[in-house]
Design an enzyme around this catalytic site. Structure first.
Site, PDB file in Angstrom:
ATOM      1  N   ASN A   7       0.859  -1.180   0.000  1.00 41.09           N
ATOM      2  CA  ASN A   7       0.000   0.000   0.000  1.00 41.09           C
ATOM      3  C   ASN A   7       0.898   1.234   0.000  1.00 41.09           C
ATOM      4  O   ASN A   7       1.422   1.625   1.034  1.00 41.09           O
ATOM      5  CB  ASN A   7      -0.877  -0.046   1.258  1.00 41.09           C
ATOM      6  CG  ASN A   7      -1.811   1.149   1.353  1.00 41.09           C
ATOM      7  OD1 ASN A   7      -1.776   2.040   0.509  1.00 41.09           O
ATOM      8  ND2 ASN A   7      -2.635   1.161   2.385  1.00 41.09           N
ATOM      9  N   LYS A  14       3.148   0.694   3.213  1.00 42.27           N
ATOM     10  CA  LYS A  14       2.802  -0.348   4.184  1.00 42.27           C
ATOM     11  C   LYS A  14       2.801  -1.665   3.426  1.00 42.27           C
ATOM     12  O   LYS A  14       2.371  -1.707   2.268  1.00 42.27           O
ATOM     13  CB  LYS A  14       1.386  -0.132   4.731  1.00 42.27           C
ATOM     14  CG  LYS A  14       1.263   1.033   5.681  1.00 42.27           C
ATOM     15  CD  LYS A  14      -0.138   1.032   6.286  1.00 42.27           C
ATOM     16  CE  LYS A  14      -0.475   2.396   6.836  1.00 42.27           C
ATOM     17  NZ  LYS A  14      -1.893   2.622   7.029  1.00 42.27           N
ATOM     18  N   ARG A  91      -2.851  -1.660  -3.373  1.00 42.48           N
ATOM     19  CA  ARG A  91      -4.034  -0.844  -3.132  1.00 42.48           C
ATOM     20  C   ARG A  91      -3.946   0.381  -4.031  1.00 42.48           C
ATOM     21  O   ARG A  91      -2.948   1.082  -4.039  1.00 42.48           O
ATOM     22  CB  ARG A  91      -4.035  -0.402  -1.679  1.00 42.48           C
ATOM     23  CG  ARG A  91      -5.200   0.471  -1.373  1.00 42.48           C
ATOM     24  CD  ARG A  91      -5.095   0.965   0.017  1.00 42.48           C
ATOM     25  NE  ARG A  91      -6.333   1.592   0.385  1.00 42.48           N
ATOM     26  CZ  ARG A  91      -6.673   1.828   1.612  1.00 42.48           C
ATOM     27  NH1 ARG A  91      -5.897   1.464   2.584  1.00 42.48           N
ATOM     28  NH2 ARG A  91      -7.807   2.420   1.867  1.00 42.48           N
ATOM     29  N   HIS A 180     -12.650   4.068   0.532  1.00 46.56           N
ATOM     30  CA  HIS A 180     -12.661   3.068   1.605  1.00 46.56           C
ATOM     31  C   HIS A 180     -13.431   1.820   1.181  1.00 46.56           C
ATOM     32  O   HIS A 180     -13.905   1.062   2.021  1.00 46.56           O
ATOM     33  CB  HIS A 180     -13.347   3.584   2.897  1.00 46.56           C
ATOM     34  CG  HIS A 180     -12.525   4.514   3.712  1.00 46.56           C
ATOM     35  ND1 HIS A 180     -13.105   5.427   4.569  1.00 46.56           N
ATOM     36  CD2 HIS A 180     -11.199   4.680   3.822  1.00 46.56           C
ATOM     37  CE1 HIS A 180     -12.157   6.117   5.164  1.00 46.56           C
ATOM     38  NE2 HIS A 180     -10.978   5.697   4.723  1.00 46.56           N
ATOM     39  N   HIS A 206     -16.694   3.106   8.535  1.00 50.03           N
ATOM     40  CA  HIS A 206     -15.248   2.995   8.711  1.00 50.03           C
ATOM     41  C   HIS A 206     -14.802   4.304   9.353  1.00 50.03           C
ATOM     42  O   HIS A 206     -14.833   5.359   8.708  1.00 50.03           O
ATOM     43  CB  HIS A 206     -14.545   2.788   7.361  1.00 50.03           C
ATOM     44  CG  HIS A 206     -13.056   2.747   7.493  1.00 50.03           C
ATOM     45  ND1 HIS A 206     -12.336   1.575   7.453  1.00 50.03           N
ATOM     46  CD2 HIS A 206     -12.152   3.734   7.720  1.00 50.03           C
ATOM     47  CE1 HIS A 206     -11.058   1.848   7.638  1.00 50.03           C
ATOM     48  NE2 HIS A 206     -10.910   3.156   7.802  1.00 50.03           N
ATOM     49  N   LEU A 207     -14.433   4.264  10.634  1.00 50.73           N
ATOM     50  CA  LEU A 207     -14.087   5.485  11.366  1.00 50.73           C
ATOM     51  C   LEU A 207     -12.630   5.420  11.799  1.00 50.73           C
ATOM     52  O   LEU A 207     -12.291   4.849  12.839  1.00 50.73           O
ATOM     53  CB  LEU A 207     -15.000   5.634  12.605  1.00 50.73           C
ATOM     54  CG  LEU A 207     -16.512   5.515  12.358  1.00 50.73           C
ATOM     55  CD1 LEU A 207     -17.273   5.540  13.681  1.00 50.73           C
ATOM     56  CD2 LEU A 207     -17.000   6.621  11.435  1.00 50.73           C
ATOM     57  N   GLY A 208     -11.749   5.964  10.971  1.00 52.94           N
ATOM     58  CA  GLY A 208     -10.326   6.023  11.318  1.00 52.94           C
ATOM     59  C   GLY A 208      -9.868   7.456  11.146  1.00 52.94           C
ATOM     60  O   GLY A 208     -10.636   8.380  11.395  1.00 52.94           O
ATOM     61  N   GLY A 210      -9.331   8.768   8.298  1.00 52.45           N
ATOM     62  CA  GLY A 210     -10.381   9.094   7.336  1.00 52.45           C
ATOM     63  C   GLY A 210     -11.639   8.377   7.810  1.00 52.45           C
ATOM     64  O   GLY A 210     -11.537   7.371   8.505  1.00 52.45           O
ATOM     65  N   ARG A 239      -9.860  16.379   7.829  1.00 48.93           N
ATOM     66  CA  ARG A 239     -10.732  16.753   6.707  1.00 48.93           C
ATOM     67  C   ARG A 239     -12.105  17.181   7.219  1.00 48.93           C
ATOM     68  O   ARG A 239     -12.661  16.541   8.124  1.00 48.93           O
ATOM     69  CB  ARG A 239     -10.908  15.571   5.753  1.00 48.93           C
ATOM     70  CG  ARG A 239      -9.700  15.331   4.878  1.00 48.93           C
ATOM     71  CD  ARG A 239      -9.835  14.058   4.075  1.00 48.93           C
ATOM     72  NE  ARG A 239      -8.988  13.004   4.598  1.00 48.93           N
ATOM     73  CZ  ARG A 239      -9.066  11.717   4.260  1.00 48.93           C
ATOM     74  NH1 ARG A 239      -9.974  11.316   3.406  1.00 48.93           N
ATOM     75  NH2 ARG A 239      -8.257  10.841   4.790  1.00 48.93           N
ATOM     76  N   ARG A 282      -8.040   9.712  19.988  1.00 47.64           N
ATOM     77  CA  ARG A 282      -7.772   9.268  21.365  1.00 47.64           C
ATOM     78  C   ARG A 282      -7.383  10.454  22.246  1.00 47.64           C
ATOM     79  O   ARG A 282      -7.824  10.574  23.372  1.00 47.64           O
ATOM     80  CB  ARG A 282      -6.660   8.222  21.347  1.00 47.64           C
ATOM     81  CG  ARG A 282      -6.754   7.297  22.531  1.00 47.64           C
ATOM     82  CD  ARG A 282      -5.876   6.103  22.459  1.00 47.64           C
ATOM     83  NE  ARG A 282      -5.140   5.983  21.207  1.00 47.64           N
ATOM     84  CZ  ARG A 282      -4.383   4.943  20.920  1.00 47.64           C
ATOM     85  NH1 ARG A 282      -4.292   3.955  21.772  1.00 47.64           N
ATOM     86  NH2 ARG A 282      -3.726   4.872  19.787  1.00 47.64           N
ATOM     87  N   GLY A 328     -10.015   2.562  13.374  1.00 51.11           N
ATOM     88  CA  GLY A 328      -9.397   2.805  14.683  1.00 51.11           C
ATOM     89  C   GLY A 328     -10.369   3.342  15.730  1.00 51.11           C
ATOM     90  O   GLY A 328     -10.352   2.909  16.887  1.00 51.11           O
ATOM     91  N   GLY A 330     -13.933   3.465  15.332  1.00 48.69           N
ATOM     92  CA  GLY A 330     -15.126   2.603  15.383  1.00 48.69           C
ATOM     93  C   GLY A 330     -14.893   1.326  16.168  1.00 48.69           C
ATOM     94  O   GLY A 330     -15.788   0.823  16.863  1.00 48.69           O
ATOM     95  N   GLU A 380      -8.179  -4.686   5.478  1.00 49.90           N
ATOM     96  CA  GLU A 380      -8.144  -4.400   4.048  1.00 49.90           C
ATOM     97  C   GLU A 380      -7.076  -5.237   3.345  1.00 49.90           C
ATOM     98  O   GLU A 380      -7.284  -5.713   2.231  1.00 49.90           O
ATOM     99  CB  GLU A 380      -7.866  -2.902   3.835  1.00 49.90           C
ATOM    100  CG  GLU A 380      -9.042  -2.057   4.292  1.00 49.90           C
ATOM    101  CD  GLU A 380      -8.643  -0.625   4.603  1.00 49.90           C
ATOM    102  OE1 GLU A 380      -8.006  -0.411   5.654  1.00 49.90           O
ATOM    103  OE2 GLU A 380      -8.958   0.270   3.811  1.00 49.90           O
TER     104      GLU A 380
HETATM  105  P1  ADP Z   1      -6.112   5.033   9.369  1.00 49.24           P
HETATM  106  O1  ADP Z   1      -7.322   5.609   8.701  1.00 49.24           O
HETATM  107  O2  ADP Z   1      -4.891   5.895   9.247  1.00 49.24           O
HETATM  108  O3  ADP Z   1      -5.871   3.573   9.083  1.00 49.24           O
HETATM  109  P2  ADP Z   1      -6.942   4.109  11.963  1.00 49.24           P
HETATM  110  O4  ADP Z   1      -8.045   3.259  11.446  1.00 49.24           O
HETATM  111  O5  ADP Z   1      -5.768   3.453  12.570  1.00 49.24           O
HETATM  112  O6  ADP Z   1      -6.460   5.170  10.887  1.00 49.24           O
HETATM  113  O7  ADP Z   1      -7.587   5.096  13.046  1.00 49.24           O
HETATM  114  C1  ADP Z   1      -6.849   6.104  13.653  1.00 49.24           C
HETATM  115  C2  ADP Z   1      -7.746   6.808  14.651  1.00 49.24           C
HETATM  116  O8  ADP Z   1      -8.213   5.855  15.620  1.00 49.24           O
HETATM  117  C3  ADP Z   1      -7.015   7.898  15.408  1.00 49.24           C
HETATM  118  O9  ADP Z   1      -7.818   9.057  15.503  1.00 49.24           O
HETATM  119  C4  ADP Z   1      -6.827   7.258  16.789  1.00 49.24           C
HETATM  120  O10 ADP Z   1      -6.756   8.212  17.811  1.00 49.24           O
HETATM  121  C5  ADP Z   1      -8.093   6.431  16.894  1.00 49.24           C
HETATM  122  N1  ADP Z   1      -7.968   5.437  17.962  1.00 49.24           N
HETATM  123  C6  ADP Z   1      -7.083   4.423  18.038  1.00 49.24           C
HETATM  124  N2  ADP Z   1      -7.236   3.754  19.220  1.00 49.24           N
HETATM  125  C7  ADP Z   1      -8.246   4.372  19.882  1.00 49.24           C
HETATM  126  C8  ADP Z   1      -8.884   4.176  21.157  1.00 49.24           C
HETATM  127  N3  ADP Z   1      -8.508   3.195  21.963  1.00 49.24           N
HETATM  128  N4  ADP Z   1      -9.899   5.009  21.493  1.00 49.24           N
HETATM  129  C9  ADP Z   1     -10.281   5.993  20.663  1.00 49.24           C
HETATM  130  N5  ADP Z   1      -9.718   6.236  19.470  1.00 49.24           N
HETATM  131  C10 ADP Z   1      -8.719   5.449  19.074  1.00 49.24           C
END
Ligand code: ADP
Length: 397
Positions: A7, A14, A91, A180, A206-208, A210, A239, A282, A328, A330, A380
């Protein structure tokens, strides 16, 4: 037999290596800071892990380092001969209207990806660089492209067209593509298994860093929150997600340049813009707990936007089987899931407080809840590896 998944992001590579059974990966790593001084290369094989620093490197030498690490690093490198790698899955962020599934890479595929550079200027060129490097270094392996947009090829026209002059669509590709898609497709396939429902109706989140939502009817995507680019929709780390488009010309008329506005919406907006503290959820959750008002507001707006899409998408799925949380945030934030699902009993969604606090893949709704809620950790790379293995093996026959 080995499958390598690569990726190439806008500044990182990655990778994960899989064996014949594409379940757990044999090794994985990340090279961060591509094209800048101070590159960091983290590599893991089982319990063994190392991080080394390198000087400036480009994608080609990054892929070359990857192959070297897999063959030579650690007490038990998982690769003894490069010819063991039968497929390399890449990817690719933007597949435009052309790709509705993963494909074997040939020169025409690369050309088409190149023609979409203007729609994903940070990502598609990096993806291509990875494809070219792997093609040179592993000429015998079948290259496969898995697109972030492909899962959304089933969106009906009413969902993908914007109400703008039709020539913008015809001449400039202005429409919703969605992103995504690899993650949402993984969630649908997993949900189908755990629910015992071959063609489920779902709302997947999908809550990361992005973030996006997807409405799924009978197993296919019918709507999504991301648009022509990954800027539309939910609030993300940096964003903005949805805003009134008039904001753009209002700010231009006030003297801001197009690049300043772009930077504000893509890099300085979202959780970072709202809180002024961080884009990292976090950290914001901790600041929220500590009573920092701007962090509390950022978390509230984030959850409010998710609820808005949940409501909008529940009317599109047909009788909904489940709402799925991933990414991350979600997967790891019970607080976000609680706020999103709070008070929705009348819609048929009842959260089980203790299941919500547990860990791993699981149902988090009560058994009586007419619509289930699930946490499903996304994977993924595993999906890309599966597609790659399938196409590479079919190619050898
Ligand atoms: P990416 O989209 O880069 O793959 P991730 O899916 O790893 O990102 O998600 C990153 C997000 O998840 C960051 O905002 C991080 O703070 C949050 N996160 C990771 N662990 C936790 C946790 N234990 N509680 C709340 N948020 C978290």
């Amino acid at each position: 037999m080995r499958i390598l998944v690569i990726n190439c992001g806008s500044s990182s590579i990655k990778y994960k290596l899989y064996g014949a059974e594409v379940c757990d990966s044999l090794a994985e790593g990340i090279i961060e800071g591509i094209g800048a001084p101070g590159v960091r290369h983290r590599h893991r094989v089982g319990d063994w892990e190392t991080t080394v620093k390198a000087s400036v490197i480009d994608y080609r030498s990054g892929v070359s380092r990857t192959v070297e690490a897999l063959s030579e690093w650690g007490p038990a490198p998982p690769l003894s001969d490069l010819r063991e790698i039968v497929g390399v899955g890449h990817r690719v962020v933007h597949g435009g209207e052309r790709f509705s599934a993963s494909v074997i890479i040939d020169p025409e595929v690369v050309e088409t990806i190149e023609s979409l550079d203007s729609l994903a200027p940070l990502h598609n060129p990096a993806n291509r660089a990875g494809i070219e490097a792997a093609g040179e270094l592993l000429p015998e392996a079948v290259g496969v492209a898995a697109f972030d947009t492909a899962f959304f090829s089933t969106l009906p026209e009413r969902a993908y067209r914007y109400a703008v002059p039709a020539e913008w669509w015809r001449h400039h590709g202005v429409r919703r593509y969605g992103f995504h898609g690899i993650s949402h497709r993984y969630l649908v396939e997993r949900a189908s298994k755990v629910l015992g429902e071959p063609r489920p109706n779902l709302v997947t989140f999908h809550l990361g860093a992005g973030a996006s939502a997807c409405a799924v009817r009978e197993g296919s995507a019918v709507d999504t929150s991301m648009g022509m680019t990954p800027l539309e929709g939910l609030v993300m780390g940096t964003r903005s997600g949805d805003i009134d488009p008039a904001v753009v010309f209002h700010l231009m008329e006030a003297g801001l340049s197009a690049s300043e506005i772009r930077r504000g919406l893509e890099r300085k907006g979202g959780l970072l813009g709202l809180s002024g503290i961080s884009s990292d959820f976090r950290r914001l959750a901790e600041a929220d707990q500590a009573g920092e008002p701007s962090a509390s507001l950022a978390v509230e707006v984030f959850c409010h936007r998710i609820r808005r899409y949940l409501g909008a998408f529940l009317v599109q799925t047909g009788p909904c089987d489940a709402v799925v949380f991933s990414g991350g945030i979600g997967e790891n934030s019970p607080e976000v899931r609680r706020r999103v699902l709070d008070g929705l009993g009348s819609l048929g969604l009842a959260l089980d407080a203790s299941l919500n606090e547990a860990e791993g893949e699981r149902q988090i709704s009560t058994d009586e809840s007419p619509i289930a809620a699930w946490v499903i950790p996304t994977d993924e790379e595993a999906l890309i590896a599966r597609d790659t293995a399938q196409l590479a093996l079919a190619d050898q026959r």
